[in-house]
Write an enzyme that holds these catalytic residues in place. Structure first.
Site, PDB file in Angstrom:
ATOM      1  N   ASP A 116     -11.114  -4.110   4.666  1.00  0.00           N
ATOM      2  CA  ASP A 116     -11.043  -5.163   5.671  1.00  0.00           C
ATOM      3  C   ASP A 116     -10.809  -4.477   7.020  1.00  0.00           C
ATOM      4  OD1 ASP A 116     -10.745  -7.751   6.811  1.00  0.00           O
ATOM      5  OD2 ASP A 116      -8.577  -7.557   6.663  1.00  0.00           O
ATOM      6  N   ASP A 118      -9.559  -6.414  10.413  1.00  0.00           N
ATOM      7  CA  ASP A 118      -8.446  -6.941  11.192  1.00  0.00           C
ATOM      8  C   ASP A 118      -7.142  -6.861  10.417  1.00  0.00           C
ATOM      9  OD1 ASP A 118      -9.870  -8.021  13.612  1.00  0.00           O
ATOM     10  OD2 ASP A 118     -10.946  -9.098  12.049  1.00  0.00           O
TER      11      ASP A 118
END
Length: 317
Positions: A116, A118
């Site tokens: 991922d 963020d």
């Protein structure tokens, strides 16, 4: 950390083995069974860890020293019976404890890491920062938090948040790209995995300019994210193309694994939010990083206090 930190761990480990019935194994050849991996940074923890291991030696079959490029310290314990040992050790501040199977992905064999972006690869949520720059920060940040906690449908929340950016100058994207704060330990983790020829991928519910920037900066192999619509130098408040949602991110693990012929057992994923649950479940080893409770409960391992340099310690040398 001083150059002697690893030597101190080795010396104290030999003293522990000499004073007990513990066996020592090479990390690459761990006996089958349940293992407890310990990772820490503060040198002052070493003596306390060894004291607690000595007091619980009857629960331990064998022990190995873990050595990685990052400067963190690590041990692997093969257990007879975990009992209360993990909880006893986890009470130590800044010590990461992972109760795992001995069948871990191999660091030295071809592997895949899907990350991922963020709050995992970078310290911020890009949509929140763009919203702040556009003057709608507070209302967007509230929706983001609810989405990451798993309280809202991701695609609906994404479109609602992006809609609030309508009319903002597109140059806020460039300004944010130029100042992306990398997560602590990211560059060291990437360097270590790349030194073993792992494939590294970003799969983000964020936006293409940011994953593209990181892909170039870090030399990653692929990056997927949502595409913002820009018209006449302004954000249109829309995304175009297929939305990179939780299922898309999960599919990246299988699709990239097949494309690069990464064998079963060698696919790893890491994230922080509830929308990463399908992705970490799709991987052979799913890791939660400073994560929301729902993901931490679903993942195979949860990094709770230290940085991304911990990840290579969850792979077998």
């Amino acid at each position: 950390m001083t150059p002697n930190a690893q030597s101190l761990v080795s010396e104290q480990l030999q003293a522990l083995i000499g004073a007990s019935s513990l066996q020592q194994h090479a990390e690459a050849d761990a006996p089958d069974g349940q293992v407890l991996r310990l990772v820490w940074q503060r040198e002052g923890l070493t003596t306390e860890i060894m004291a607690r291991l000595a007091a619980s030696a009857g629960q331990i079959v064998s022990v190995a020293l873990l050595e990685r490029q990052s400067g963190l310290l690590g041990l692997e314990l093969v257990l007879k019976d975990a009992g209360d040992l993990p909880g006893h050790l986890a009470a130590l501040d800044s010590l990461e404890c992972f109760l795992l199977s001995s069948k871990l992905p191999r660091l030295g064999e071809p592997g895949l890491l899907v990350m991922d972006m963020d709050s995992t690869a970078i310290k911020i949520e890009c949509i929140d920062e763009l919203a702040a720059m556009a003057g709608v920060g507070a209302e967007v940040a509230e929706v983001t938090e609810r989405a990451m906690q798993g309280e809202l449908d991701f695609e609906q929340s994404l479109r609602a948040r992006v809609g609030k950016l309508k009319g903002a100058d597109a140059d806020i994207i460039t300004r944010l790209c130029d100042n992306l704060p990398l997560m602590e330990g990211l560059e060291a983790m990437v360097a270590e995995l790349k030194s073993h020829n792992w494939k590294l991928v970003l799969a983000s519910g964020g936006f293409t300019p940011f994953v593209g920037h990181l892909k170039t900066l870090l030399g990653l192999d692929a990056a997927f994210a949502n595409e913002l619509v820009i018209e006449d130098g302004k954000l249109a408040g829309e995304v175009t193309g297929k939305v990179v949602d939780a299922q898309f991110k999960a599919d990246v693990v299988g699709r990239m694994g097949e494309e690069w012929q990464i064998p079963a057992g060698q696919r790893v994923a890491i994230g922080d939010g509830a929308n990463d649950i399908p992705m970490v479940n799709a991987a052979d080893l799913g890791i939660a990083f400073h994560a929301k409770p729902k993901l931490a409960a679903a993942a195979d391992a949860a990094i709770r206090s230290l940085d991304l340099r911990v990840l290579p310690f969850l792979l077998r040398a």
